[in-house]
Motif scaffolding. Structure first.
Motif, PDB file in Angstrom:
ATOM      1  N   ARG A 133       0.833  -1.196   0.000  1.00 50.21           N
ATOM      2  CA  ARG A 133       0.000   0.000   0.000  1.00 50.21           C
ATOM      3  C   ARG A 133       0.873   1.253   0.000  1.00 50.21           C
ATOM      4  O   ARG A 133       0.564   2.227  -0.701  1.00 50.21           O
ATOM      5  N   GLU A 174     -10.551  -6.009  -1.396  1.00 50.40           N
ATOM      6  CA  GLU A 174     -10.124  -5.018  -0.417  1.00 50.40           C
ATOM      7  C   GLU A 174      -8.921  -4.195  -0.861  1.00 50.40           C
ATOM      8  O   GLU A 174      -8.815  -3.010  -0.526  1.00 50.40           O
ATOM      9  N   GLY A 176      -7.547  -3.856  -4.161  1.00 50.44           N
ATOM     10  CA  GLY A 176      -7.442  -3.398  -5.543  1.00 50.44           C
ATOM     11  C   GLY A 176      -7.251  -1.905  -5.678  1.00 50.44           C
ATOM     12  O   GLY A 176      -6.516  -1.422  -6.549  1.00 50.44           O
ATOM     13  N   ARG A 177      -7.886  -1.138  -4.822  1.00 46.84           N
ATOM     14  CA  ARG A 177      -7.810   0.331  -4.910  1.00 46.84           C
ATOM     15  C   ARG A 177      -6.403   0.856  -4.638  1.00 46.84           C
ATOM     16  O   ARG A 177      -6.099   2.004  -4.945  1.00 46.84           O
ATOM     17  N   TYR A 178      -5.552   0.010  -4.051  1.00 42.19           N
ATOM     18  CA  TYR A 178      -4.185   0.428  -3.732  1.00 42.19           C
ATOM     19  C   TYR A 178      -3.163  -0.051  -4.766  1.00 42.19           C
ATOM     20  O   TYR A 178      -1.958   0.026  -4.535  1.00 42.19           O
TER      21      TYR A 178
END
Length: 256
Positions: A133, A174, A176-178
């Motif tokens: 992250r 959870e 993917g956005r990072y």
């Protein structure tokens, strides 16, 4: 990145990397240009894999840890950060077998397999995802198995490997956005020291076990660690950023 352009060098953690599939994955990722933390119960057992990686020209470190032990995993990842840098590729390959039919399976047989195969995958993923992250990029590749679909005498292993698939899909949602992908490779019969030990335990020769596997497989051969390493390499590749939450069965098309 196109064609044969080199990938950005990363730090990869490969659990269960001392031998077999894990060693094959570690070498393949080193060939892909990454530095490798080879993690297993015994650091000395990782020495051959580390030497092979260094021959390729990449950095490597052997790390001893029980992946089922939370404190040990935290310490191991901290050590890897100090030795190589923050890991942004995590390959959760460590696994054990305690095969018995349900009537003969002890609670220790059950707990040991669930703890190493499933809890260990969770712990290593949790400890490495923070570094991914921070980097805005990461790859988690978990080793499941065709046993996740059910296999005689392996209720513990099947449950753990099915759990790995559910965990993988949830990590994909959870994280993917990072910029982090999570995928799983599910091997079929692979020729390794572990499968040779299984043959000995059930009282047949390894050659006969391999022949049984060949007869049950459409491609007419048993799998090799390189077959799994190739699949892991695909998921770990920079070009695979739109591929996540997938379970890839690498099993030669089992019949039936």
């Amino acid at each position: 990145m196109k064609g044969n352009e080199k990938q950005t060098p990363r730090v990869a953690v490969v659990t269960g990397g001392a031998r077999g599939i894990g060693a094959g994955i570690a070498l393949r990722l080193a060939q892909d240009g990454h530095d490798i933390a080879v993690l297993d119960l015994d650091a000395m057992a990782c020495a051959e894999t580390v030497r092979a990686i260094e021959k390729i020209g990449r950095r490597a470190v052997a790390v001893a840890a029980n992946v089922a032990d939370e404190a040990a995993v935290k310490f191991a990842i901290s050590h890897i950060v100090d030795a190589l840098g923050p890991p942004t590729i995590a390959i959760n390959n460590a696994g054990i077998l305690r095969d018995r039919t349900i009537g003969k399976m002890s609670i220790n047989d059950w707990d040991s397999v669930i703890n190493v195969n499933l809890r260990g995958t969770f712990l290593v993923s949790r400890e490495t995802q923070s570094h991914m992250r921070s980097a805005g990029w990461g790859r988690i590749v978990n080793l499941s198995s065709t046993a996740a679909l059910g296999n005689l005498g392996e209720s513990n292993y099947a449950a753990a490997k099915a759990g790995v698939q559910g965990l993988t899909k949830t990590l994909a949602i959870e994280l993917g956005r990072y910029g982090i992908t999570a995928n799983a490779v599910a091997p079929g019969f692979i020729e390794t020291a572990m499968t040779a030990e299984v043959a000995e335990r059930v009282g047949i020769s390894f050659d006969e076990m391999k022949q049984q596997a060949i007869r049950a497989t459409a491609v007419g051969r048993v799998g090799q660690p390189d077959d799994i390493a190739n699949a892991v390499s695909f998921f770990a590749d920079e070009r695979s950023g739109f591929v996540t939450g997938q379970i890839l069965y690498v099993a030669g098309a089992p019949r039936g």
